[in-house]
Design a protein around this motif. Sequence first.
Motif, PDB file in Angstrom:
ATOM      1  N   THR A 235      33.422  -8.807  30.817  1.00 28.32           N
ATOM      2  CA  THR A 235      33.009 -10.189  31.053  1.00 28.32           C
ATOM      3  C   THR A 235      33.878 -10.830  32.126  1.00 28.32           C
ATOM      4  O   THR A 235      34.931 -10.316  32.499  1.00 28.32           O
ATOM      5  N   GLU A 236      33.400 -11.990  32.582  1.00 25.36           N
ATOM      6  CA  GLU A 236      34.156 -12.787  33.552  1.00 25.36           C
ATOM      7  C   GLU A 236      34.971 -13.880  32.868  1.00 25.36           C
ATOM      8  O   GLU A 236      35.556 -14.726  33.542  1.00 25.36           O
ATOM      9  N   PRO A 286      24.995 -10.064  19.110  1.00 29.77           N
ATOM     10  CA  PRO A 286      24.299 -10.142  20.401  1.00 29.77           C
ATOM     11  C   PRO A 286      24.842 -11.231  21.322  1.00 29.77           C
ATOM     12  O   PRO A 286      24.842 -11.071  22.547  1.00 29.77           O
ATOM     13  N   MET A 287      25.321 -12.340  20.741  1.00 30.19           N
ATOM     14  CA  MET A 287      25.909 -13.389  21.566  1.00 30.19           C
ATOM     15  C   MET A 287      27.144 -12.864  22.298  1.00 30.19           C
ATOM     16  O   MET A 287      27.366 -13.170  23.477  1.00 30.19           O
ATOM     17  N   MET A 288      27.958 -12.072  21.592  1.00 33.64           N
ATOM     18  CA  MET A 288      29.132 -11.484  22.233  1.00 33.64           C
ATOM     19  C   MET A 288      28.721 -10.529  23.343  1.00 33.64           C
ATOM     20  O   MET A 288      29.335 -10.498  24.415  1.00 33.64           O
ATOM     21  N   ALA A 289      27.663  -9.757  23.109  1.00 34.62           N
ATOM     22  CA  ALA A 289      27.186  -8.823  24.131  1.00 34.62           C
ATOM     23  C   ALA A 289      26.684  -9.561  25.367  1.00 34.62           C
ATOM     24  O   ALA A 289      26.943  -9.147  26.504  1.00 34.62           O
ATOM     25  N   LEU A 290      25.985 -10.682  25.164  1.00 32.42           N
ATOM     26  CA  LEU A 290      25.392 -11.421  26.285  1.00 32.42           C
ATOM     27  C   LEU A 290      26.445 -12.036  27.193  1.00 32.42           C
ATOM     28  O   LEU A 290      26.145 -12.366  28.346  1.00 32.42           O
ATOM     29  N   ALA A 291      27.667 -12.196  26.692  1.00 32.00           N
ATOM     30  CA  ALA A 291      28.724 -12.763  27.530  1.00 32.00           C
ATOM     31  C   ALA A 291      28.987 -11.910  28.763  1.00 32.00           C
ATOM     32  O   ALA A 291      29.490 -12.409  29.782  1.00 32.00           O
ATOM     33  N   ALA A 292      28.646 -10.624  28.702  1.00 33.22           N
ATOM     34  CA  ALA A 292      28.857  -9.739  29.856  1.00 33.22           C
ATOM     35  C   ALA A 292      27.929 -10.078  31.012  1.00 33.22           C
ATOM     36  O   ALA A 292      28.182  -9.667  32.149  1.00 33.22           O
ATOM     37  N   TYR A 293      26.868 -10.833  30.737  1.00 36.08           N
ATOM     38  CA  TYR A 293      25.876 -11.122  31.770  1.00 36.08           C
ATOM     39  C   TYR A 293      25.917 -12.575  32.224  1.00 36.08           C
ATOM     40  O   TYR A 293      25.049 -13.009  32.984  1.00 36.08           O
ATOM     41  N   LEU A 302      30.084 -18.943  25.675  1.00 36.29           N
ATOM     42  CA  LEU A 302      29.257 -18.091  24.822  1.00 36.29           C
ATOM     43  C   LEU A 302      30.114 -17.320  23.826  1.00 36.29           C
ATOM     44  O   LEU A 302      29.754 -17.168  22.655  1.00 36.29           O
ATOM     45  N   VAL A 303      31.259 -16.841  24.287  1.00 29.75           N
ATOM     46  CA  VAL A 303      32.157 -16.100  23.389  1.00 29.75           C
ATOM     47  C   VAL A 303      32.684 -17.010  22.284  1.00 29.75           C
ATOM     48  O   VAL A 303      32.710 -16.627  21.102  1.00 29.75           O
ATOM     49  N   LEU A 304      33.086 -18.215  22.631  1.00 31.23           N
ATOM     50  CA  LEU A 304      33.596 -19.134  21.607  1.00 31.23           C
ATOM     51  C   LEU A 304      32.501 -19.520  20.616  1.00 31.23           C
ATOM     52  O   LEU A 304      32.752 -19.641  19.414  1.00 31.23           O
ATOM     53  N   THR A 358      34.203   3.666  19.981  1.00 31.97           N
ATOM     54  CA  THR A 358      33.324   4.731  20.474  1.00 31.97           C
ATOM     55  C   THR A 358      31.856   4.332  20.393  1.00 31.97           C
ATOM     56  O   THR A 358      31.121   4.423  21.381  1.00 31.97           O
ATOM     57  N   ALA A 359      31.412   3.877  19.226  1.00 31.22           N
ATOM     58  CA  ALA A 359      29.995   3.599  19.032  1.00 31.22           C
ATOM     59  C   ALA A 359      29.540   2.317  19.723  1.00 31.22           C
ATOM     60  O   ALA A 359      28.419   2.238  20.210  1.00 31.22           O
ATOM     61  N   VAL A 360      30.404   1.305  19.759  1.00 34.71           N
ATOM     62  CA  VAL A 360      29.985   0.033  20.352  1.00 34.71           C
ATOM     63  C   VAL A 360      30.383  -0.038  21.823  1.00 34.71           C
ATOM     64  O   VAL A 360      29.526  -0.213  22.698  1.00 34.71           O
ATOM     65  N   LEU A 361      31.677   0.089  22.110  1.00 29.48           N
ATOM     66  CA  LEU A 361      32.086   0.038  23.511  1.00 29.48           C
ATOM     67  C   LEU A 361      31.453   1.178  24.308  1.00 29.48           C
ATOM     68  O   LEU A 361      31.082   1.003  25.475  1.00 29.48           O
ATOM     69  N   GLY A 362      31.315   2.342  23.689  1.00 34.36           N
ATOM     70  CA  GLY A 362      30.741   3.478  24.394  1.00 34.36           C
ATOM     71  C   GLY A 362      29.284   3.258  24.763  1.00 34.36           C
ATOM     72  O   GLY A 362      28.827   3.727  25.812  1.00 34.36           O
ATOM     73  N   LEU A 363      28.537   2.545  23.911  1.00 41.26           N
ATOM     74  CA  LEU A 363      27.119   2.287  24.179  1.00 41.26           C
ATOM     75  C   LEU A 363      26.876   0.959  24.877  1.00 41.26           C
ATOM     76  O   LEU A 363      25.748   0.676  25.290  1.00 41.26           O
ATOM     77  N   GLY A 364      27.902   0.132  24.978  1.00 38.09           N
ATOM     78  CA  GLY A 364      27.744  -1.149  25.662  1.00 38.09           C
ATOM     79  C   GLY A 364      26.877  -2.106  24.866  1.00 38.09           C
ATOM     80  O   GLY A 364      27.003  -2.241  23.644  1.00 38.09           O
TER      81      GLY A 364
END
Length: 407
Positions: A235-236, A286-293, A302-304, A358-364
Amino acid sequence: MAGDSGPERVLVAASFVNRVGNGLFNAASALYFTLVVGLPAAQVGAALTIAGVIGLCAGIPGGHLADRHGARAVMAAALTVQAVAMAALVLVETWAALTLVATVDQIAAAVGGAAWGALVARVGGERPAVFRAKLRTFVNLGVVLGTAGAGAALAADTRGGYVALVLGNAASFALCAALLLLLPRYPVLAAPPRQRRRPAFADRPFLAFTALYGAMGLQYPVISLLLPLWISEHTEAPRWTVAALFAFNSAFCVLTQTRIGSRIETPYDGGRAFRTAGLLFLVSCPMMALAAYAPVWAAAGLVLAAVFVHSLGEVWESSAGFALGFGLAPDHAQGQYQGLLGLGFNAGQALAPAILTTAVLGLGTAGWLLLALFFAALGAAGPPLARWGMRTRPQPAAAAEAAAQAP
């Protein structure tokens, strides 16, 4: 704590003191072993892993001791051993010595944890859910204050400062043990006739809940491990967001635990609360994942927001764990049942770093979505598990007699 009983106030104070000490030490333990003792990080990790695995095996026997000889005495003894082991850390200079001392500490911690569960069940009184929620509030507050106190030693970055943290934790164990002596001597509850020696192992609903609770416990390292790595690598969001989310998560749990947890009293309440927690994690991941975009400030916001939802889920999940964990356990075997539950939870925490990285960070992003569905599925199992557990509990004598006389 107006209106609380004397024993409740004592146990809250003892738990608070203990967790302040934990906060002092845990925030700086890795740096103490590597910078002050001078051991390589790999050796420190190996020593703590060995200690943790051995300690896992001590919870159930420790709970059985608490049931047979009194939870107060067993917990006070375990805390005394931890105080001595923690103080001995200032003398540690080798990997072997660290492994030995850490193993003694972890065995005592597992025994004390099971006895603590049994003691909480005895002290809770007529409204155990209110007491347990209040207890967790002060436990969280103690960790926050201890962690803040450790910041001064970390800033000074001197051997004396680190040693003070270690000895402060040792003193907290000793003070906690002394405070427990103010509690009454609760009589040991006799087991029913022809009761199995290890009834928890034959209790299939409770075994299922232990597995469910251990698996749902993966939500704790989401905040402490997975999200900081995601923020840093994908994330930024500015790096200070990591510190902010820790503070926000802790403060939120302190402020809301009693308000929410005091309403979750029965195992049926616990099953529904477990489902609510799973749905909240279904939203937060999913909210945490969307922070990357998202652009930088949107990512931070979004992270908070995600941590807010996740923290709410954490409060519901912990309250469900109290209601089911204590509600499904028979009074005479609370120590053994809490030891089994602790084993399941700690096993999940031991596996969590490998699974999440492995399962989460590895799959993004796909990994985050799978994690969200995993938590939701676990939560959905809560209500049927609660109904199954209550169907298999022994009926109270009066209810059994009325049922026998019914046409």
